[in-house]
Design a protein around this motif. Structure first.
Motif, PDB file in Angstrom:
ATOM      1  N   MET A   1       7.583  93.375 -18.290  1.00 35.04           N
ATOM      2  CA  MET A   1       7.473  91.979 -17.350  1.00 35.04           C
ATOM      3  C   MET A   1       6.209  91.385 -17.817  1.00 35.04           C
ATOM      4  SD  MET A   1       7.112  91.498 -13.180  1.00 35.04           S
ATOM      5  CE  MET A   1       8.164  93.011 -12.948  1.00 35.04           C
ATOM      6  N   ASP A   2       6.648  90.040 -18.113  1.00 35.09           N
ATOM      7  CA  ASP A   2       5.254  89.488 -18.780  1.00 35.09           C
ATOM      8  C   ASP A   2       4.360  88.896 -17.395  1.00 35.09           C
ATOM      9  OD1 ASP A   2       6.496  87.073 -17.591  1.00 35.09           O
ATOM     10  OD2 ASP A   2       7.271  86.453 -19.447  1.00 35.09           O
ATOM     11  N   TRP A   4       3.564  85.871 -16.501  1.00 30.53           N
ATOM     12  CA  TRP A   4       4.330  84.844 -15.522  1.00 30.53           C
ATOM     13  C   TRP A   4       5.277  85.485 -14.610  1.00 30.53           C
ATOM     14  CZ3 TRP A   4       1.349  80.815 -14.982  1.00 30.53           C
ATOM     15  CH2 TRP A   4       0.768  80.251 -15.939  1.00 30.53           C
ATOM     16  N   SER A   5       6.279  86.352 -15.054  1.00 27.46           N
ATOM     17  CA  SER A   5       7.243  87.050 -14.153  1.00 27.46           C
ATOM     18  C   SER A   5       6.711  87.796 -13.011  1.00 27.46           C
ATOM     19  CB  SER A   5       8.121  87.704 -15.084  1.00 27.46           C
ATOM     20  OG  SER A   5       8.816  87.202 -15.959  1.00 27.46           O
ATOM     21  N   PHE A   6       5.497  88.310 -13.164  1.00 31.20           N
ATOM     22  CA  PHE A   6       4.840  89.199 -12.590  1.00 31.20           C
ATOM     23  C   PHE A   6       4.421  88.283 -11.408  1.00 31.20           C
ATOM     24  CE2 PHE A   6       0.819  90.886 -10.583  1.00 31.20           C
ATOM     25  CZ  PHE A   6       1.563  92.280  -9.802  1.00 31.20           C
ATOM     26  N   ALA A   8       5.201  85.279 -10.651  1.00 27.17           N
ATOM     27  CA  ALA A   8       6.293  84.667  -9.820  1.00 27.17           C
ATOM     28  C   ALA A   8       6.915  85.407  -8.884  1.00 27.17           C
ATOM     29  CB  ALA A   8       7.367  84.039 -10.738  1.00 27.17           C
ATOM     30  N   GLY A   9       6.985  86.794  -9.282  1.00 27.01           N
ATOM     31  CA  GLY A   9       7.228  87.806  -8.204  1.00 27.01           C
ATOM     32  C   GLY A   9       6.486  88.012  -7.110  1.00 27.01           C
TER      33      GLY A   9
END
Length: 191
Positions: A1-2, A4-6, A8-9
């Protein structure tokens, strides 16, 4: 997981958590004999937040265990704030565990007299965060400002009322002027 994904989550889980605690806090104000949340939360509103000027202190050791002085106050925080976050952490551990750490640090070091019930916290911060004047207005007008941590859900559901800056401090000062504290036992000259 990059990254930005982390991020956002994490933000999505934070919003989900603050929505859950907003709804539970609002439910805690629904007066009904079969509502145990009302009975627990009533103890929180009986504390003299608007009767004195708090002096933030270091946490006492029970606070490190999320114990806030009595059963109703502690269980109120556990049900209304901790339990929804535990459910999120079980469903989304990558995001829920950092939020659990944040929640613990906030409750131990920043809640109560430091941010939540500190009338000196005023201004622009209280437009976004449910601290100081904003939250104390909820104690003066319990049908408003249910948000805990952030004010977003109060704005979404129409329960937000931004008090004039310093209004909680003025209410406290007025009460202290009307009911000054008695002098310490033994008189002014005693040691």
């Amino acid at each position: 997981m990059d990254h930005w994904s982390f991020f956002a989550g994490l933000i999505a889980c934070l919003l989900l958590w603050t929505l859950a605690i907003y709804l539970l806090h609002r439910l805690s104000h629904w007066r009904h004999r079969w509502n145990p949340l009302f009975a627990l939360h009533r103890a929180h509103h009986r504390k003299p937040y608007l009767r004195s000027l708090p002096k933030p202190a270091r946490p006492r050791w029970p606070q490190y265990l999320l114990w806030f002085g009595d059963w109703p106050s502690s269980v109120d925080v556990w049900i209304n704030m901790s339990l929804p976050l535990v459910a999120i952490a079980l469903a989304f551990p990558a995001f829920g565990l950092p939020l659990l750490a944040l929640h613990w640090a906030y409750e131990v070091f920043l809640s109560e007299e430091v941010l939540d019930h500190n009338p000196r916290v005023q201004g622009a911060w209280t437009r976004v965060f449910a601290w100081g004047d904003y939250h104390l207005h909820h104690h003066a007008v319990p049908k408003r400002n249910f948000g805990l941590l952030i004010t977003l859900w109060d704005h979404v559901f129409g329960t937000a009322r931004n008090p004039p800056p310093g209004s909680a401090l003025h209410r406290i000062e007025a009460r202290l002027a009307m009911h000054p504290k008695p002098p310490p036992a033994g008189g002014a000259g005693s040691r």
